[in-house]
Every structure is written in structure tokens, then in C-alpha cells.
Design a protein around this motif. Sequence first.
Motif, PDB file in Angstrom:
ATOM      1  N   SER A 185       0.828  -1.214   0.000  1.00 18.67           N
ATOM      2  CA  SER A 185       0.000   0.000   0.000  1.00 18.67           C
ATOM      3  C   SER A 185       0.857   1.257   0.000  1.00 18.67           C
ATOM      4  O   SER A 185       0.557   2.239  -0.703  1.00 18.67           O
ATOM      5  CB  SER A 185      -0.921   0.009   1.220  1.00 18.67           C
ATOM      6  OG  SER A 185      -1.810  -1.087   1.182  1.00 18.67           O
ATOM      7  N   ALA A 188       2.346   1.809  -3.371  1.00 18.07           N
ATOM      8  CA  ALA A 188       1.347   2.391  -4.265  1.00 18.07           C
ATOM      9  C   ALA A 188       1.214   3.897  -4.032  1.00 18.07           C
ATOM     10  O   ALA A 188       1.053   4.676  -4.986  1.00 18.07           O
ATOM     11  CB  ALA A 188       0.002   1.705  -4.059  1.00 18.07           C
ATOM     12  N   LYS A 192       1.687   6.979  -6.663  1.00 14.48           N
ATOM     13  CA  LYS A 192       0.719   8.060  -6.850  1.00 14.48           C
ATOM     14  C   LYS A 192       1.398   9.424  -6.730  1.00 14.48           C
ATOM     15  O   LYS A 192       1.043  10.380  -7.431  1.00 14.48           O
ATOM     16  CB  LYS A 192      -0.398   7.947  -5.824  1.00 14.48           C
ATOM     17  CG  LYS A 192      -1.356   6.786  -6.051  1.00 14.48           C
ATOM     18  CD  LYS A 192      -2.409   6.735  -4.947  1.00 14.48           C
ATOM     19  CE  LYS A 192      -3.364   5.578  -5.118  1.00 14.48           C
ATOM     20  NZ  LYS A 192      -4.353   5.494  -4.010  1.00 14.48           N
ATOM     21  N   CYS A 202      -1.011   7.551 -12.828  1.00 15.63           N
ATOM     22  CA  CYS A 202      -0.908   6.348 -12.001  1.00 15.63           C
ATOM     23  C   CYS A 202      -2.291   5.775 -11.733  1.00 15.63           C
ATOM     24  O   CYS A 202      -3.232   6.512 -11.446  1.00 15.63           O
ATOM     25  CB  CYS A 202      -0.209   6.671 -10.678  1.00 15.63           C
ATOM     26  SG  CYS A 202      -0.056   5.249  -9.570  1.00 15.63           S
ATOM     27  N   LYS A 203      -2.403   4.462 -11.832  1.00  9.91           N
ATOM     28  CA  LYS A 203      -3.620   3.733 -11.480  1.00  9.91           C
ATOM     29  C   LYS A 203      -3.204   2.580 -10.569  1.00  9.91           C
ATOM     30  O   LYS A 203      -2.203   1.904 -10.834  1.00  9.91           O
ATOM     31  CB  LYS A 203      -4.301   3.191 -12.736  1.00  9.91           C
ATOM     32  CG  LYS A 203      -5.605   2.446 -12.468  1.00  9.91           C
ATOM     33  CD  LYS A 203      -6.091   1.711 -13.713  1.00  9.91           C
ATOM     34  CE  LYS A 203      -6.420   2.687 -14.831  1.00  9.91           C
ATOM     35  NZ  LYS A 203      -6.982   1.948 -16.011  1.00  9.91           N
ATOM     36  N   VAL A 204      -3.945   2.364  -9.503  1.00  5.55           N
ATOM     37  CA  VAL A 204      -3.630   1.289  -8.565  1.00  5.55           C
ATOM     38  C   VAL A 204      -4.797   0.314  -8.508  1.00  5.55           C
ATOM     39  O   VAL A 204      -5.945   0.712  -8.255  1.00  5.55           O
ATOM     40  CB  VAL A 204      -3.324   1.841  -7.157  1.00  5.55           C
ATOM     41  CG1 VAL A 204      -3.073   0.692  -6.189  1.00  5.55           C
ATOM     42  CG2 VAL A 204      -2.117   2.773  -7.202  1.00  5.55           C
ATOM     43  N   ARG A 230      -1.122  -4.934  -4.117  1.00  7.83           N
ATOM     44  CA  ARG A 230      -1.400  -3.796  -4.984  1.00  7.83           C
ATOM     45  C   ARG A 230      -0.760  -4.069  -6.349  1.00  7.83           C
ATOM     46  O   ARG A 230       0.377  -4.532  -6.424  1.00  7.83           O
ATOM     47  CB  ARG A 230      -0.830  -2.492  -4.408  1.00  7.83           C
ATOM     48  CG  ARG A 230      -1.529  -2.014  -3.138  1.00  7.83           C
ATOM     49  CD  ARG A 230      -2.925  -1.518  -3.427  1.00  7.83           C
ATOM     50  NE  ARG A 230      -3.585  -0.967  -2.239  1.00  7.83           N
ATOM     51  CZ  ARG A 230      -4.373  -1.651  -1.445  1.00  7.83           C
ATOM     52  NH1 ARG A 230      -4.598  -2.943  -1.674  1.00  7.83           N
ATOM     53  NH2 ARG A 230      -4.965  -1.071  -0.414  1.00  7.83           N
ATOM     54  N   ILE A 232       0.303  -1.913  -9.400  1.00  6.96           N
ATOM     55  CA  ILE A 232       0.524  -0.500  -9.705  1.00  6.96           C
ATOM     56  C   ILE A 232       0.781  -0.330 -11.198  1.00  6.96           C
ATOM     57  O   ILE A 232       1.594  -1.056 -11.792  1.00  6.96           O
ATOM     58  CB  ILE A 232       1.729   0.031  -8.903  1.00  6.96           C
ATOM     59  CG1 ILE A 232       1.474  -0.136  -7.394  1.00  6.96           C
ATOM     60  CG2 ILE A 232       2.018   1.480  -9.248  1.00  6.96           C
ATOM     61  CD1 ILE A 232       2.730  -0.025  -6.550  1.00  6.96           C
TER      62      ILE A 232
END
Length: 492
Positions: A185, A188, A192, A202-204, A230, A232
Motif C-alpha cells: 500500500s 502504491a 501516486k 498512475c492507477k492502482v 497492490r 501499480i
Amino acid sequence: MNFDLKTLDLAAAALEKCDLLVVLIAEGFKPGKDALSSLAALAVKNGDLSTKPGKHLQLYQPPAVAARRVVLLGVGDGSARAARQALLAVAGALKAPKTQRAVLCFAADAKPAAVSAAVQAVAEASYVYTTTKPKADARALSRCIVGVPAIAAVREAFDTGVALVAGVEFAREWGNRPANHATPSLLAEAAKGLAKLPRIQCKVHGPAEVARLKMGAFLAVARGSEEPLRFIELRYDGAPSSQPPVVLVGKGITFDTGGISIKPAAEMDEMKFDMCGAAGVLGTFRALGELQPAINVVGLIPACENMPDGRAVKPGDVVTSMSGQTIEILNTDAEGRLVLCDALTYAARFKPAAMVDIATLTGACVIALGGVRSGLFANDDALAAALQSAGESAQDLCWRMPLDDDYADGLKSNFADMGNVAGRAGGSITAAKFLQKFVGDIPWAHLDIAGTAWKGGAAKGSTGRPVALLVQYLLDQAATAKPAAAKRTAKK
């Protein structure tokens, strides 16, 4: 740390007020009439100073020089390799507690590559990990002026070096973090944060999204941990959307106990470094945000822990990867290839010009290449050559290893399409052969950085490799506007 580029000859450098003045003296040094030139010429003449890389003479408040301390430093032929070697030899001076402002002055015309290498070497030598250490231990050196006779010829190389420092140090800091300060986390969140830089998105994806993607191999590794996985996804859009991207895939095992196939207790703490492939991708995007090259890049990081919980995957279990291929997990400590294989399958949706995965994958690669060169495996000769050339230019070396189909024989399984291990012999190669089963005809390379991503012993810590190699490769591809070869030319 702040770097500045300034026009300086030795006479002007002598007037710079600083804690440390490092004068880089190459072979064939021709002294002027200033005080520093006279000092250097006399030291060379009397045999007290050699111009071989790393040979140096330290002086304290010499007459007519404003610096508190002076180091006359030999840099051999003045190449990037020699400059780096020389500056790392005087790391103690650069890292000294009271050295806050340093001036680095080339005694003669500087080669652009040497300027970039010098910037990176100063940063490497003075770096101090800070995330979980008292502020008193923070880096003392806060500003370094690089002096050259003429700025125009080296400005681009200097800027590249400064951007690489930002990227490498970002990777080092995250690689060095303890696992409780670098969970999936938190990794991630770091990604971000990079989206604040120009052209980066960025997309998680969380566990539910990964399950919908049917990434069964990735999910299997994460099952034993209470920390949620996650996935990423970073994008850098520096070129028209019609240009296919280069995809970088970084292994993000934020801590690796080995799972049910648990590792020995000795040095298990170093398994926090098992996410250095992910850190390398993050560091590369950090540098891209500074350099803004005309290329499209996608970064994929499957991040999770590998823990021996009651729900953990067991030796002999069979899982189904995103590609639909089934895998018999014979050793749960061979988990990196399991998270990477699903990420590689996902990468194909971008129709990439090339994809490169980066992973602390096998102890076998450490045995083969030590800590000098990363292992390079590729199904495409042009891609392999481009990566190896970039490594040489960036002083972040790799070495191509074979991918003969015969090495895949040991991966055969009676109960699945393949096993995840194939015995000890040629372990780094069989791991690469496993990954190759998930890339199809896309030009692909695998960098095994198990020997180069971190150091143990007294110098324990992340190196930030292979950020410099990856950034140089991307810059080279942007310059030619041909990101890797489109035709596969496998080396047998």
C-alpha cells in the motif's frame, strides 16, 4: 542535494568559498600560472600525486585558495568510468560531517559523459538513508558546484546526471526501507506521488481488481499475507499515442520469507530488498519526470508480501495464471516469477514496442555474475544489444545470458502446464525460461538484479540499480524514435 553547473578554470575555482574543493586532474595535465595549477604540477613532478583514477592528495587551507580543504584527484583518461572510480575513492571526504558545500572542478576540458558520471558519483558517495534514522544522521553535503571550462558542451549531460541522481536516490530510499515502512500500500502511495510530475499518470488495482483480471499466480503469492496486494500501473506519455510504449515490469515483493518453503533465518532481513525491481521502475519514472524525453513508457508493479500464513499457497498446489496456463508451485520461494508472469501477460494489452522486467529473481545469478553485472536475458537481439549498450554508457553494467530452449525441459510437470522451478542447475536461466512462456512474440528482456540491487555486510544497502541503465536505454530509444526492434530474432 542541489547541483549547479558553473564556468570555472582553476584560477576561479581557487576563489570559491567551500568546505571541499576537488580538482580533477587527467593525464597530460598542462598547468597554468595560478596557485592550484602550481600546486598540482609540483605534486605530480615530485611523485606525490599520480593521475591514475582514484590517486589523490589532500591539502588543508593551502595559500591563495579559499576552500577549507582541497583534494587533488587523478582521473586517468578523463572518461566517465575513470571519473566515477576516482570520486568513489574519495567518498570519505565527500561524506565528512562538516562538508556542506563542495566544488568539483575539472582541470581541463571535461567530457560530457564524465560530467554526468561525476554528478552521479558525488551523490552515490554522499548518500545517507534517512527514512527511519535520526535527522542527525542526514547527509551533510547539501550543495555541489561542478566547474568546467565551457558549459555549453556539457549542459545536457549535466542535466541528465542530475535527473539520474533523483531517480537513483528515490529507488535507493525505497529499497532501503524496512518492510513495515514499504508495504504494498505504501509503495502504491509512492507511485501516486510520482503522478504529480508532468506527463505521468498512475492507477492502482487492489485485490478485487486483480481477481477480476484472473491473475491467479499473483493472487496465490499474496494469499499468505495480511497486507493487501497492490498492482501499480504507471504511464509516462512523452510521445504521440500512436507510438507504442516500452513497458517496464518491476518485481515488488516487499518482503520475502520464502512462504511455506521458508528461508533460513540468517540474513533474512535482507529480503526487504526483494522489491528493488519495483523500486527501479519507480526511480526510472522519477527521472523521466525530470528529463521529459519523447517516448511513451508504461510501468507495472505487482506488489505483495510472501508469507507463511495458514492460507498460504503450498508446494504442490496448482494455480492458473492470467494467460490461462497452469503452474505447479513446487517451491513457494520461487514467487517472483509468479507475480511477474501475470504482469507480463497484462503488459501485452499495451501492444508494446518492447517490454523489460526487472527482478531480484535468483541466487543463481549472484553466483554467475556477482555484484558487478546484472543478468540480461532476451528473446530479441536488437533489444539485448540496446540494453547492453545503455548499461555500458551509464556505467550500470549487464551481461547477456543464454536462453536455449533445452533449458526449459526441467520446467515440465505431470500435473500442470509447467512447474515454477527446474532444479539448481542453470537456475537463473530456467527462471528466465519460465517468464519467456508468458511473452509470446513481443520483444522482451529480463534483468536479474539479485546480485546488483543491494550490497550486504558493512556496506548493506540498496544501490539504486538498474535505474541508470533503464533511463539511458529509454533516452537512446527516444533519440532514435525506434523503441526496440519489432521483429523477434531469438538467440539460440
